[in-house]
Design an enzyme around this catalytic site. Structure first.
Site, PDB file in Angstrom:
ATOM      1  N   CYS A 284      92.783 101.245-110.137  1.00 52.11           N
ATOM      2  CA  CYS A 284      93.307 101.787-108.880  1.00 52.11           C
ATOM      3  C   CYS A 284      93.707 100.627-107.947  1.00 52.11           C
ATOM      4  CB  CYS A 284      92.224 102.671-108.251  1.00 52.11           C
ATOM      5  SG  CYS A 284      92.691 103.365-106.675  1.00 52.11           S
TER       6      CYS A 284
ATOM      7  N   LYS B 140      79.489 105.216 -62.198  1.00 54.10           N
ATOM      8  CA  LYS B 140      80.213 105.037 -63.469  1.00 54.10           C
ATOM      9  C   LYS B 140      81.153 106.211 -63.737  1.00 54.10           C
ATOM     10  CE  LYS B 140      78.227 102.629 -66.618  1.00 54.10           C
ATOM     11  NZ  LYS B 140      78.207 101.353 -67.306  1.00 54.10           N
TER      12      LYS B 140
ATOM     13  N   GLN C 178     108.403  76.394 -69.009  1.00 57.00           N
ATOM     14  CA  GLN C 178     108.780  75.130 -69.643  1.00 57.00           C
ATOM     15  C   GLN C 178     108.546  73.943 -68.714  1.00 57.00           C
ATOM     16  OE1 GLN C 178     112.760  75.426 -71.049  1.00 57.00           O
ATOM     17  NE2 GLN C 178     112.253  74.362 -72.947  1.00 57.00           N
ATOM     18  N   ASP C 179     108.934  74.133 -67.446  1.00 59.02           N
ATOM     19  CA  ASP C 179     108.728  73.039 -66.474  1.00 59.02           C
ATOM     20  C   ASP C 179     107.244  72.767 -66.313  1.00 59.02           C
ATOM     21  OD1 ASP C 179     111.381  72.798 -66.101  1.00 59.02           O
ATOM     22  OD2 ASP C 179     111.468  74.088 -64.325  1.00 59.02           O
ATOM     23  N   PHE C 180     106.472  73.876 -66.318  1.00 57.26           N
ATOM     24  CA  PHE C 180     105.024  73.734 -66.180  1.00 57.26           C
ATOM     25  C   PHE C 180     104.461  72.901 -67.343  1.00 57.26           C
ATOM     26  CE2 PHE C 180     100.668  75.035 -66.884  1.00 57.26           C
ATOM     27  CZ  PHE C 180     100.128  75.072 -65.607  1.00 57.26           C
ATOM     28  N   ASP C 181     104.864  73.265 -68.557  1.00 53.74           N
ATOM     29  CA  ASP C 181     104.378  72.542 -69.736  1.00 53.74           C
ATOM     30  C   ASP C 181     104.797  71.078 -69.691  1.00 53.74           C
ATOM     31  OD1 ASP C 181     103.294  74.829 -70.672  1.00 53.74           O
ATOM     32  OD2 ASP C 181     104.913  75.283 -72.081  1.00 53.74           O
TER      33      ASP C 181
ATOM     34  N   ARG D  21      75.191  85.346 -67.391  1.00 51.23           N
ATOM     35  CA  ARG D  21      74.038  86.036 -66.824  1.00 51.23           C
ATOM     36  C   ARG D  21      72.763  85.779 -67.625  1.00 51.23           C
ATOM     37  NH1 ARG D  21      71.859  91.179 -64.682  1.00 51.23           N
ATOM     38  NH2 ARG D  21      70.855  91.903 -66.549  1.00 51.23           N
TER      39      ARG D  21
ATOM     40  N   ASP E 224      84.630  95.755 -66.154  1.00 48.25           N
ATOM     41  CA  ASP E 224      83.852  95.882 -67.381  1.00 48.25           C
ATOM     42  C   ASP E 224      84.073  94.660 -68.271  1.00 48.25           C
ATOM     43  OD1 ASP E 224      82.231  96.886 -69.295  1.00 48.25           O
ATOM     44  OD2 ASP E 224      83.650  98.373 -70.048  1.00 48.25           O
TER      45      ASP E 224
HETATM   46  S1  IVH Z   1      77.829  93.020 -57.650  1.00 46.84           S
HETATM   47  C1  IVH Z   1      73.369  92.113 -56.877  1.00 46.84           C
HETATM   48  N1  IVH Z   1      80.258  93.901 -57.970  1.00 46.84           N
HETATM   49  O1  IVH Z   1      78.116  95.114 -63.002  1.00 46.84           O
HETATM   50  C2  IVH Z   1      74.697  92.694 -57.188  1.00 46.84           C
HETATM   51  N2  IVH Z   1      78.893  93.684 -59.895  1.00 46.84           N
HETATM   52  O2  IVH Z   1      75.262  96.434 -63.322  1.00 46.84           O
HETATM   53  C3  IVH Z   1      75.486  91.875 -58.110  1.00 46.84           C
HETATM   54  N3  IVH Z   1      80.043  94.252 -61.996  1.00 46.84           N
HETATM   55  O3  IVH Z   1      75.968  92.467 -63.701  1.00 46.84           O
HETATM   56  C4  IVH Z   1      76.596  92.536 -58.772  1.00 46.84           C
HETATM   57  N4  IVH Z   1      81.982  94.735 -61.097  1.00 46.84           N
HETATM   58  O4  IVH Z   1      78.433  92.149 -64.192  1.00 46.84           O
HETATM   59  C5  IVH Z   1      79.097  93.593 -58.577  1.00 46.84           C
HETATM   60  N5  IVH Z   1      82.459  94.609 -58.106  1.00 46.84           N
HETATM   61  C6  IVH Z   1      81.312  94.307 -58.703  1.00 46.84           C
HETATM   62  C7  IVH Z   1      81.154  94.395 -60.090  1.00 46.84           C
HETATM   63  C8  IVH Z   1      79.913  94.094 -60.660  1.00 46.84           C
HETATM   64  C9  IVH Z   1      81.293  94.635 -62.213  1.00 46.84           C
HETATM   65  C10 IVH Z   1      79.028  94.069 -63.061  1.00 46.84           C
HETATM   66  C11 IVH Z   1      78.231  92.814 -62.971  1.00 46.84           C
HETATM   67  C12 IVH Z   1      76.793  93.220 -62.875  1.00 46.84           C
HETATM   68  C13 IVH Z   1      76.844  94.637 -63.337  1.00 46.84           C
HETATM   69  C14 IVH Z   1      75.798  95.416 -62.595  1.00 46.84           C
END
Ligand code: IVH
Length: 674
Positions: A437, A319, A32-35, A134, A115
Site C-alpha cells: 500500500c 476569559k 532594502q534601504d533598511f537592510d 515568568r 494569549d
Molecule cells: S497584568 C499582577 N495585563 O495573563 C498582574 N496580564 O493570568 C500582572 N496577560 O501572567 C498581569 N494580557 O501573562 C496583565 N493586559 C494584561 C495581560 C496579562 C495577558 C497574561 C499575563 C499573566 C496572565 C495572568
C-alpha cells in the site's frame, strides 16, 4: 565622516526605523534601504570591535548558539490573575473592590488579555539589560539574547526632548516593564504550513509556537520567527504617574508597544460594553487574545487592595468563551497512515475560526462518526481547543437536508483497494496490505529517514515520493542501493545526487537504538526503542526474544510486545533487516555503550547542574540514559536527585531544598553507577 561617528549615526537611525516599522506600523524607508544600512553597520562594527554594544541594532539578528538559560530571581514576583467567565463574576469583583476601598470612587483600566507568554524586561539608563520569562513566578529564565531579536521591543529608549515643555516625562533610571510575547497569526500560519510541508510536528497554537521559539538556544532562529510583544505593566520605584493607564501612555512615548484599545472606565455597564465590543472586534487583531483584563487604575488604590497569595485583588481576567462556528459537512475523506490506520477527515465549507481558516476536521474513527449519526450535508459545530486540528462538537439536526445520506465508513483501502480490517479492542480500521500500500510504504521510508531516526536530511518527503514512483525504492533497504547515476537526472544534478548518497551512507553510523526506532515497528517509539536496544544489546537477541522476555522489560507492555513479535515473524521484514545488516548499519550497541550499561537508574529523573571535573555535561546525560535514567531540564517534585557539580546555581539549590530533593555530588554519582 569618521567611522566611529558613522556607527553612532547608523545605530540611532536604525533604532528609529525599527520603531517606526514594528511599533508604529509607519515605516519611512523601504526594506532594502533598511537592510543596506544594517549591513553597513555590521561591517563597521566588525572593523571596530572596541565599539561593541550589546544594545546595537545588529544584535537583533541573533546568533547560532546561546548559552543555556540562566535562572534569575524576579525583583517583584510575577503573579497571575484570577479568572472569571461571566458577567456575574465581574460584578462580584467590582463589588469587592468597592468594599475594599470603603466606598471611595475608583476607575478601572480595561485592556486586552494577550494569549502569549509573559516576559519581564528591565531597563537601566534607557537600555534593555535583562529579559526574564515568568518561570515559576519567583524565578524565570534569562532569555535576553532571544528577546533582543524581537523588533518591537526597544533596545534603547528614545530620550524625551529636553527643550519641549510638553514632552513626556523622562524614564526612571531603572524600571521593569512586563508584557506578553506573541507570534502573530500570519507568522504562525506560515510557520505551520512550512512545518506541514517538511512533515514536522505542527504547533498547536501561536502561544506554543512563541514559547517554543523563545526557549530555543539559537537566537538567530528566534529572529527569523518574527515574534511581537505588547507591554501592559510598569513597575519601579519612581514611576512617572499615579495611574496605571497614564503610566502606560507615557511608556508608549518611550517607544514601547502598548495594548490596543486600552480604556479607562468607571461603571460596571461600561466594563460590560468594553467586553462585548472586543469579544467580536478582537478577531481583527493580528495576535491572539483570550480575554479582557480589568485593573483598578490608581496605584495608591492598588496598594490599598493588595494581593492574595496568588493574584492581585485589584485586577481580574475575564476569559472569552471558546469560539464555535457552524458549517456544512461536504465530504468525508480517508487518510492512510504509515501503520495502515485509516483516519476519516471531515471536509467542510471553509469558515473563520479563532484566527484561522478551517475547512477540515478529524473525525477520529468510525465510532466517533456513529456517535453523531453524521450525514453528508449536515451542519456541524466546530470548535478549536488547545489542538491545532479543530474538533466537531455537535450537529444541528434541524438543518439536515431531507435527502441527506448517513456517512458510511469505507470498506476498502482508498489507496490500494484492499479490504480493511478492525482488530479486536481497537477503534481504528486498518489496511493490512503493509507491503503493497503506497502511503504505508512511503510513510515507513519517511519515518526511517526522519531526524530522530536515521537522520538522512538530504532526503525529504517529495524525494521519497519521486523515487518511489520511479520504482527506485520500495522499502527502507532499497535506499542503500541508490547510486549517483540513478538520481542525477539528465546528468546535471551530480552534486545534489552525491549529497543524497553521502547522506544515506553517513546514516550507517547512526547508533543501534535509533536503528531500532527507525525500523518503524508499530507502537515502538523513541523511548521504547532505547529500552529494547539497551536490554537486548543486538538485533539478533531482539529478533529472537519471546513474548515473556519482552514484557518483563519495564516500559514494554503486551500490545507492544505482540507487535514486535509480529514484526520479526514477517519474512519481508526479516529480509529487510538482513539487507540493512549487510549494508553495515549498526545492529548492536557500540562498545562505549555496552561498557557502561545498567538499569541502576531505572525510573529515576535526574537534573544536572553545575560544572564537572571528570566528564562533560553531555557525557553525564549519556551516562544517565545508559543506566536507565532520564535526564530532565528543571527541578520539580518528580525529580529523583540532582547531580551537582561545582557552582550549582543558587536558585536551583534553593528550589531543591524547598522540595527536599537529594543533591548528589559528582564522586557520589560515579560510585552509584560503578
Ligand atoms: S497584568 C499582577 N495585563 O495573563 C498582574 N496580564 O493570568 C500582572 N496577560 O501572567 C498581569 N494580557 O501573562 C496583565 N493586559 C494584561 C495581560 C496579562 C495577558 C497574561 C499575563 C499573566 C496572565 C495572568
Amino acid at each position: 565622516m569618521d567611522e566611529i561617528k558613522r556607527i553612532e549615526q547608523l545605530r540611532k537611525e536604525l533604532h528609529e526605523h525599527n520603531y517606526r516599522y514594528y511599533v508604529l506600523n509607519q515605516p519611512t524607508i523601504g526594506d532594502q534601504d533598511f537592510d543596506f544600512m544594517m549591513h553597513e553597520l555590521q561591517d563597521l562594527e566588525a572593523k571596530h570591535p572596541e565599539m561593541a554594544d550589546p544594545n546595537s541594532p545588529t544584535q537583533r539578528v541573533g546568533s547560532d548558539l546561546n548559552e543555556e538559560f540562566r535562572q534569575v530571581e524576579h525583583k517583584y514576583p510575577m503573579l497571575s490573575l484570577a479568572n472569571t467567565y461571566n458577567e456575574q463574576d465581574v460584578a462580584d469583583w467590582y463589588e469587592s473592590v468597592k468594599k475594599g476601598l470603603a466606598g471611595e470612587d475608583f476607575e478601572v483600566c480595561c485592556e486586552m488579555k494577550y494569549d502569549g507568554l509573559s516576559i519581564s524586561l528591565t531597563y537601566v539608563n534607557g537600555k534593555l539589560v535583562q529579559a526574564v520569562t515568568r518561570g515559576d513566578g519567583v524565578h524565570g529564565d534569562d532569555v535576553t539574547a532571544n528577546v533582543k531579536t524581537i523588533r518591537s521591543i526597544p533596545l534603547v529608549l528614545t530620550p524625551p526632548a529636553t527643550d519641549d515643555l510638553f514632552a513626556a516625562p523622562a524614564y526612571p533610571r531603572e524600571f521593569e516593564i512586563r508584557g506578553e510575547i506573541l507570534m502573530p497569526w500570519s507568522v504562525f500560519e506560515r510557520l505551520n504550513k512550512e512545518r506541514e510541508e517538511a512533515e514536522e510536528p505542527l504547533f498547536a497554537n501561536p502561544r506554543n509556537a512563541a514559547s517554543g521559539t523563545l526557549k530555543s538556544q539559537k537566537s538567530s532562529l528566534v529572529a527569523s520567527r518574527q515574534l511581537d510583544a505588547y507591554l501592559y505593566y510598569l513597575l519601579g520605584e519612581e514611576l512617572p504617574a499615579e495611574g496605571h493607564f497614564e503610566n502606560l501612555e507615557v511608556a508608549r512615548s518611550w517607544g514601547f508597544k502598548i495594548s490596543e484599545g486600552m480604556k479607562k472606565v468607571k461603571t460596571l455597564q461600561e466594563i460590560y460594553d468594553f467586553i462585548n465590543y472586543w469579544d467580536t472586534e478582537r478577531k481583527k487583531l493580528p495576535v491572539a487574545t483570550d480575554g479582557i483584563v480589568l485593573k483598578v487604575n490608581s496605584l495608591r488604590q492598588q496598594r490599598a487592595l493588595g494581593f492574595t497569595a496568588k493574584s492581585p485583588r485589584w485586577a481580574i481576567a475575564y476569559k472569552f468563551k471558546a469560539e464555535r462556528v457552524c458549517t456544512r459537512l461536504n465530504e468525508v475523506t480517508y487518510q492512510v497512515g504509515r501503520t495502515g490506520a485509516i483516519t476519516p477527515v471531515a471536509n467542510m465549507d471553509p469558515v473563520q475560526l479563532a484566527g484561522t481558516t478551517v475547512k477540515r476536521a478529524t473525525l477520529n474513527n468510525e465510532d466517533f462518526i456513529k456517535s453523531f449519526d453524521l450525514h453528508i450535508g449536515d451542519y456541524v459545530y466546530v470548535e478549536k481547543g488547545g489542538e491545532i486540528i479543530p474538533k466537531i462538537v455537535g450537529v444541528d439536526i434541524d438543518q439536515r437536508p431531507i435527502i441527506a445520506q448517513p456517512v458510511e465508513f469505507i470498506k476498502r483501502c482508498p489507496e490500494c483497494g484492499t479490504p480493511l480490517v478492525r482488530y479486536e479492542g481497537e477503534a481504528a480500521w486498518y489496511c493490512p496490505n503493509d507491503s503493497g500500500c503506497p502511503p504505508q510504504i512511503k510513510g515507513r521510508i519517511e519515518h526511517f529517514i526522519a531526524r530522530k531516526a536515521m537522520n538522512i536530511d538530504s532526503l525529504g518527503p517529495e524525494t521519497v515520493d519521486d523515487y518511489y514512483r520511479h520504482h527506485l525504492i520500495n522499502n527502507i533497504a532499497d535506499l542503500y542501493d541508490i547510486d549517483v547515476q540513478q538520481i542525477n537526472g539528465d546528468g546535471s544534478r551530480t552534486k545534489s545526487a552525491q549529497r543524497i548518497v553521502n547522506g544515506i551512507a553517513a546514516s550507517k553510523e547512526v547508533p543501534f537504538e535509533r536503528v531500532v526506532f527507525a525500523l518503524g515497528i508499530r507502537f515502538v517509539g523513541e523511548t521504547s526503542a532505547k529500552l529494547l536496544a539497551r536490554h537486548f544489546k543486538n538485533i539478533d537477541a531482539l529478533m529472537n526474544a519471546g513474548i515473556e522476555e519482552l514484557q518483563e522489560i519495564e516500559g514494554i507492555g503486551e500490545v507492544m510486545a505482540k507487535s514486535i513479535i509480529t514484526y520479526f515473524h514477517n519474512p519481508t521484514n526479516l529480509e529487510i533487516v538482513e539487507r540493512l545488516r549487510g549494508y553495515g548499519l549498526q545492529m548492536q550497541l557500540s562498545e562505549a555503550q555496552t561498557a557502561n550499561v545498567s538499569n541502576k537508574l531505572a525510573g529515576q529523573s535526574v537534573v544536572i547542574s553545575g560544572v564537572f571535573a571528570h566528564h562533560s555535561r553531555d557525557e553525564y546525560k549519556a551516562i544517565i540514559e545508559q543506566n536507565g535514567g532520564k535526564n530532565v531540564g528543571s527541578i520539580s517534585s518528580k525529580t529523583s536527585f540532582i547531580l551537582a557539580g561545582e557552582n550549582m546555581g543558587p536558585s536551583k539549590l534553593q528550589k531543591a531544598e524547598k522540595l527536599g530533593i537529594r543533591i548528589v555530588s559528582e564522586e557520589e554519582f560515579l560510585s552509584m553507577i560503578e
